[in-house]
Write a protein that holds these residues in place. Structure first.
Motif, PDB file in Angstrom:
ATOM      1  N   ARG A 155      28.340  22.167 -17.597  1.00  0.00           N
ATOM      2  CA  ARG A 155      26.866  22.178 -17.702  1.00  0.00           C
ATOM      3  C   ARG A 155      26.672  22.355 -16.245  1.00  0.00           C
ATOM      4  O   ARG A 155      25.792  21.167 -15.724  1.00  0.00           O
ATOM      5  N   ASP A 156      26.627  23.088 -15.340  1.00  0.00           N
ATOM      6  CA  ASP A 156      25.945  23.043 -13.938  1.00  0.00           C
ATOM      7  C   ASP A 156      25.022  22.812 -14.257  1.00  0.00           C
ATOM      8  O   ASP A 156      24.372  23.546 -14.334  1.00  0.00           O
ATOM      9  N   GLY A 157      24.145  22.218 -12.688  1.00  0.00           N
ATOM     10  CA  GLY A 157      23.202  22.007 -12.760  1.00  0.00           C
ATOM     11  C   GLY A 157      23.062  20.418 -13.480  1.00  0.00           C
ATOM     12  O   GLY A 157      21.562  20.356 -13.902  1.00  0.00           O
ATOM     13  N   ALA A 158      23.494  20.417 -14.614  1.00  0.00           N
ATOM     14  CA  ALA A 158      22.859  19.099 -15.506  1.00  0.00           C
ATOM     15  C   ALA A 158      22.532  17.554 -14.577  1.00  0.00           C
ATOM     16  O   ALA A 158      22.424  16.262 -15.478  1.00  0.00           O
ATOM     17  N   GLU A 159      23.906  17.782 -13.841  1.00  0.00           N
ATOM     18  CA  GLU A 159      23.376  15.843 -13.025  1.00  0.00           C
ATOM     19  C   GLU A 159      21.716  16.264 -12.317  1.00  0.00           C
ATOM     20  O   GLU A 159      21.750  14.886 -12.459  1.00  0.00           O
ATOM     21  N   LYS A 160      21.551  17.572 -11.994  1.00  0.00           N
ATOM     22  CA  LYS A 160      19.944  17.651 -11.839  1.00  0.00           C
ATOM     23  C   LYS A 160      18.987  16.462 -13.316  1.00  0.00           C
ATOM     24  O   LYS A 160      17.967  15.758 -12.756  1.00  0.00           O
ATOM     25  N   ASP A 161      19.344  17.231 -13.630  1.00  0.00           N
ATOM     26  CA  ASP A 161      18.998  16.460 -15.026  1.00  0.00           C
ATOM     27  C   ASP A 161      18.718  14.944 -15.820  1.00  0.00           C
ATOM     28  O   ASP A 161      17.471  14.887 -16.032  1.00  0.00           O
ATOM     29  N   GLU A 162      19.705  14.640 -15.678  1.00  0.00           N
ATOM     30  CA  GLU A 162      19.853  13.687 -15.627  1.00  0.00           C
ATOM     31  C   GLU A 162      19.459  12.662 -14.543  1.00  0.00           C
ATOM     32  O   GLU A 162      19.012  11.549 -14.795  1.00  0.00           O
ATOM     33  N   PHE A 207      13.160   4.925 -25.755  1.00  0.00           N
ATOM     34  CA  PHE A 207      13.532   6.675 -25.763  1.00  0.00           C
ATOM     35  C   PHE A 207      15.698   7.308 -26.345  1.00  0.00           C
ATOM     36  O   PHE A 207      15.618   6.160 -25.488  1.00  0.00           O
ATOM     37  N   VAL A 208      15.653   7.859 -26.477  1.00  0.00           N
ATOM     38  CA  VAL A 208      17.020   8.489 -26.718  1.00  0.00           C
ATOM     39  C   VAL A 208      17.240  10.044 -26.367  1.00  0.00           C
ATOM     40  O   VAL A 208      16.429  11.043 -26.906  1.00  0.00           O
ATOM     41  N   VAL A 209      17.722  10.776 -25.456  1.00  0.00           N
ATOM     42  CA  VAL A 209      17.489  11.439 -25.036  1.00  0.00           C
ATOM     43  C   VAL A 209      19.232  11.802 -24.220  1.00  0.00           C
ATOM     44  O   VAL A 209      19.678  11.325 -23.949  1.00  0.00           O
ATOM     45  N   LEU A 210      19.459  12.803 -24.906  1.00  0.00           N
ATOM     46  CA  LEU A 210      20.360  13.904 -25.480  1.00  0.00           C
ATOM     47  C   LEU A 210      21.467  14.959 -24.978  1.00  0.00           C
ATOM     48  O   LEU A 210      20.411  15.934 -25.491  1.00  0.00           O
ATOM     49  N   MET A 211      21.945  15.164 -23.505  1.00  0.00           N
ATOM     50  CA  MET A 211      21.968  16.706 -22.533  1.00  0.00           C
ATOM     51  C   MET A 211      23.513  16.782 -22.917  1.00  0.00           C
ATOM     52  O   MET A 211      23.968  16.356 -22.569  1.00  0.00           O
ATOM     53  N   SER A 212      23.373  18.027 -23.541  1.00  0.00           N
ATOM     54  CA  SER A 212      24.725  18.776 -23.937  1.00  0.00           C
ATOM     55  C   SER A 212      24.961  19.904 -24.338  1.00  0.00           C
ATOM     56  O   SER A 212      23.859  20.716 -24.550  1.00  0.00           O
ATOM     57  N   HIS A 213      25.868  20.999 -24.651  1.00  0.00           N
ATOM     58  CA  HIS A 213      25.773  22.060 -25.319  1.00  0.00           C
ATOM     59  C   HIS A 213      25.601  21.338 -26.379  1.00  0.00           C
ATOM     60  O   HIS A 213      25.778  20.268 -27.352  1.00  0.00           O
ATOM     61  N   GLY A 214      25.203  23.000 -27.353  1.00  0.00           N
ATOM     62  CA  GLY A 214      24.510  22.328 -28.610  1.00  0.00           C
ATOM     63  C   GLY A 214      25.205  23.253 -29.404  1.00  0.00           C
ATOM     64  O   GLY A 214      25.501  24.602 -29.721  1.00  0.00           O
ATOM     65  N   VAL A 222      23.813  20.176 -34.320  1.00  0.00           N
ATOM     66  CA  VAL A 222      24.693  18.760 -33.584  1.00  0.00           C
ATOM     67  C   VAL A 222      24.796  19.277 -31.489  1.00  0.00           C
ATOM     68  O   VAL A 222      24.598  20.259 -31.580  1.00  0.00           O
ATOM     69  N   ILE A 223      25.746  18.362 -31.447  1.00  0.00           N
ATOM     70  CA  ILE A 223      26.009  18.295 -29.935  1.00  0.00           C
ATOM     71  C   ILE A 223      27.231  18.291 -29.949  1.00  0.00           C
ATOM     72  O   ILE A 223      27.658  17.325 -30.666  1.00  0.00           O
ATOM     73  N   LEU A 224      28.075  18.927 -28.878  1.00  0.00           N
ATOM     74  CA  LEU A 224      28.791  19.152 -28.325  1.00  0.00           C
ATOM     75  C   LEU A 224      30.115  18.118 -27.490  1.00  0.00           C
ATOM     76  O   LEU A 224      28.898  17.946 -27.149  1.00  0.00           O
ATOM     77  N   GLY A 225      30.499  17.698 -27.931  1.00  0.00           N
ATOM     78  CA  GLY A 225      31.071  15.986 -27.056  1.00  0.00           C
ATOM     79  C   GLY A 225      32.470  17.518 -26.208  1.00  0.00           C
ATOM     80  O   GLY A 225      32.174  18.398 -26.430  1.00  0.00           O
ATOM     81  N   LYS A 253       8.086   0.638 -34.262  1.00  0.00           N
ATOM     82  CA  LYS A 253       7.543   1.462 -32.952  1.00  0.00           C
ATOM     83  C   LYS A 253       8.026   1.925 -32.839  1.00  0.00           C
ATOM     84  O   LYS A 253       8.788   3.090 -33.503  1.00  0.00           O
ATOM     85  N   PRO A 254       7.372   2.999 -31.626  1.00  0.00           N
ATOM     86  CA  PRO A 254       7.496   4.385 -32.243  1.00  0.00           C
ATOM     87  C   PRO A 254       9.088   5.232 -31.662  1.00  0.00           C
ATOM     88  O   PRO A 254       8.960   4.430 -30.437  1.00  0.00           O
ATOM     89  N   LYS A 255       9.495   5.491 -32.114  1.00  0.00           N
ATOM     90  CA  LYS A 255      11.005   5.772 -31.193  1.00  0.00           C
ATOM     91  C   LYS A 255      11.151   7.067 -31.134  1.00  0.00           C
ATOM     92  O   LYS A 255      10.924   8.258 -31.596  1.00  0.00           O
ATOM     93  N   VAL A 256      11.023   7.918 -29.778  1.00  0.00           N
ATOM     94  CA  VAL A 256      11.605   9.097 -29.304  1.00  0.00           C
ATOM     95  C   VAL A 256      12.311   9.531 -28.955  1.00  0.00           C
ATOM     96  O   VAL A 256      13.150   8.848 -27.636  1.00  0.00           O
ATOM     97  N   ILE A 257      12.557  10.631 -29.783  1.00  0.00           N
ATOM     98  CA  ILE A 257      14.369  11.317 -29.088  1.00  0.00           C
ATOM     99  C   ILE A 257      14.423  13.127 -28.694  1.00  0.00           C
ATOM    100  O   ILE A 257      13.716  13.553 -29.137  1.00  0.00           O
ATOM    101  N   LEU A 258      14.032  13.167 -27.595  1.00  0.00           N
ATOM    102  CA  LEU A 258      14.391  14.194 -26.280  1.00  0.00           C
ATOM    103  C   LEU A 258      15.663  15.123 -27.043  1.00  0.00           C
ATOM    104  O   LEU A 258      16.911  14.552 -26.935  1.00  0.00           O
ATOM    105  N   ILE A 259      16.661  16.163 -26.928  1.00  0.00           N
ATOM    106  CA  ILE A 259      17.168  16.625 -27.493  1.00  0.00           C
ATOM    107  C   ILE A 259      17.575  18.111 -26.721  1.00  0.00           C
ATOM    108  O   ILE A 259      16.892  18.932 -26.775  1.00  0.00           O
ATOM    109  N   GLN A 260      18.308  17.805 -25.728  1.00  0.00           N
ATOM    110  CA  GLN A 260      18.785  19.206 -24.262  1.00  0.00           C
ATOM    111  C   GLN A 260      19.855  19.560 -25.032  1.00  0.00           C
ATOM    112  O   GLN A 260      20.782  19.459 -24.769  1.00  0.00           O
ATOM    113  N   GLY A 261      19.962  21.066 -25.740  1.00  0.00           N
ATOM    114  CA  GLY A 261      20.610  21.710 -26.174  1.00  0.00           C
ATOM    115  C   GLY A 261      21.008  22.923 -26.587  1.00  0.00           C
ATOM    116  O   GLY A 261      19.632  22.942 -27.395  1.00  0.00           O
TER     117      GLY A 261
END
Length: 368
Positions: A155-162, A207-214, A222-225, A253-261
């Protein structure tokens, strides 16, 4: 500027003529050492509209703020607070142009004004999540970014997302726990361990943020490992791990999940049977999940600048989190991405909100 003039005039209309004369007196005698007085001859016999026009001519964008200072000097505290709050709510014209590949992250996040926070907590106390004071809270965020894979393309460019997400979360007051290139089992363990963190008891949100192939298996996201084949994490398990039963420190308490995939069919992944569903009695509340695309569609990423979903989130939150709640921020991201015609190829992007069980408005109050 027109809005500032309108709000200032409306405020001056609350003053009786005697008090208006005192207001004018302060303007020609000086509001503060750093503020140049207005000539007495220009405003001595002016009406409310003329006074505001002269203030705008002399002070430009600062006219409203100076009106607040004058009212404070006059001990008209209620009027001063109301005007300051209304000015804080006024949005500066926002650049709505689609984000391009040369997008640069804002240098800083717009900070919330204390008067805005105080007004929200006073007038809407039963409608919002009450934050803890900054000096006593320990906000945590989990950031997982998969970039390199054994079989699928990296996932080229994902370093910038992180980098951009870590910057945003820290700017919002969260201490970020960061992981890279995890397998599905490692993602599951990371979320479980995060949910069990003792500091959540001193937090007011997460906040829980997951970024991967999906992808999707049946009707499940699903989020791919990083191992690709037979290696995945079900997004639904986040809600289970952060539920009231499994994460009691974050109850109410509010729990926000962000999924990039992407959320298309995982046709190139060998899929085992889904494990038994979690106990349906597990109580999942005060959560919201914001996903980068609709079911059965793809998420788009630039190979250098990163994912468009993340770029839009960082851009919108940086400019608007000071006076918008989380759902208003998500709606702005959706609205802007919907208009984005990717590289003139008629490819449209539309993120979506899912599993929303927030019971109140969640304001981030950046800087406070």
């Amino acid at each position: 500027m027109d809005t500032t003039k309108k709000l200032t005039i409306e405020t001056l209309e609350e003053l009786v003529d005697k008090d208006l004369k005192v207001f004018i007196w302060h303007l020609w005698n000086g509001v503060g050492s750093e503020i140049e007085p207005i000539s007495r001859s220009k405003i001595e016999n002016a009406d409310r509209y003329e006074v505001v026009d002269k203030m705008v001519q002399q002070y430009s964008d600062n006219a409203g703020t100076i009106a607040v200072k004058v009212l404070q000097n006059m001990k008209q505290m209620d009027l001063a607070q109301n005007l300051e709050f209304k000015l804080a709510e006024v949005e500066q014209p926002e650049q709505e142009e689609p984000i391009q590949s040369d997008w640069i992250r804002p240098q800083s996040i717009v900070l919330c004004k204390q008067v805005f926070k105080d007004k929200i907590l006073k007038d809407k106390r039963n409608e919002v999540y009450i934050p803890k004071d900054a000096y006593q809270r320990k906000r945590l965020a989990l950031l997982i970014t998969n970039i390199q894979f054994q079989h699928l393309g990296n996932r080229d460019g994902a370093e910038k997302d992180e980098e951009n997400m870590e910057w945003l979360l820290e700017a919002l007051g969260y201490r970020v726990e960061k992981h890279r290139n995890l397998t599905g089992k490692e993602i599951d363990a990371a979320v479980r361990n995060f949910a069990a963190h003792s500091d959540h008891k001193d937090s007011d949100s997460t906040f829980v943020v997951l970024m991967s192939h999906g992808g999707r298996i049946g009707n499940k996201d699903v989020i791919l490992g990083a191992n690709d084949s037979s290696d995945y994490f079900f997004v639904d398990d986040i809600f289970t791990h952060l539920s009231s039963e499994n994460c009691p420190a974050l109850i109410d308490k509010p729990k926000v999940i962000l999924i990039q995939g992407s959320r298309g069919k995982c046709s190139d992944v060998y899929i085992q049977d889904r494990p038994p569903e979690s106990d349906s009695t597990v109580y999942r509340k005060d959560m919201v999940c914001f996903m980068s695309c609709l079911p059965n569609s793809n998420s788009y990423r630039h190979r250098i600048s990163g994912s468009y979903f993340i770029m839009y989130i960082v851009d919108v939150f940086s400019k608007c989190a000071h006076n918008k709640d989380i759902m208003e921020l998500f709606t702005k991201v959706i609205s802007r991405m919907e208009k984005h015609d990717l590289a003139n190829r008629n490819v449209h992007m539309l993120p979506c909100i899912e599993n929303n069980t927030l019971r109140r408005k969640f304001y981030l109050f950046p800087g406070l």
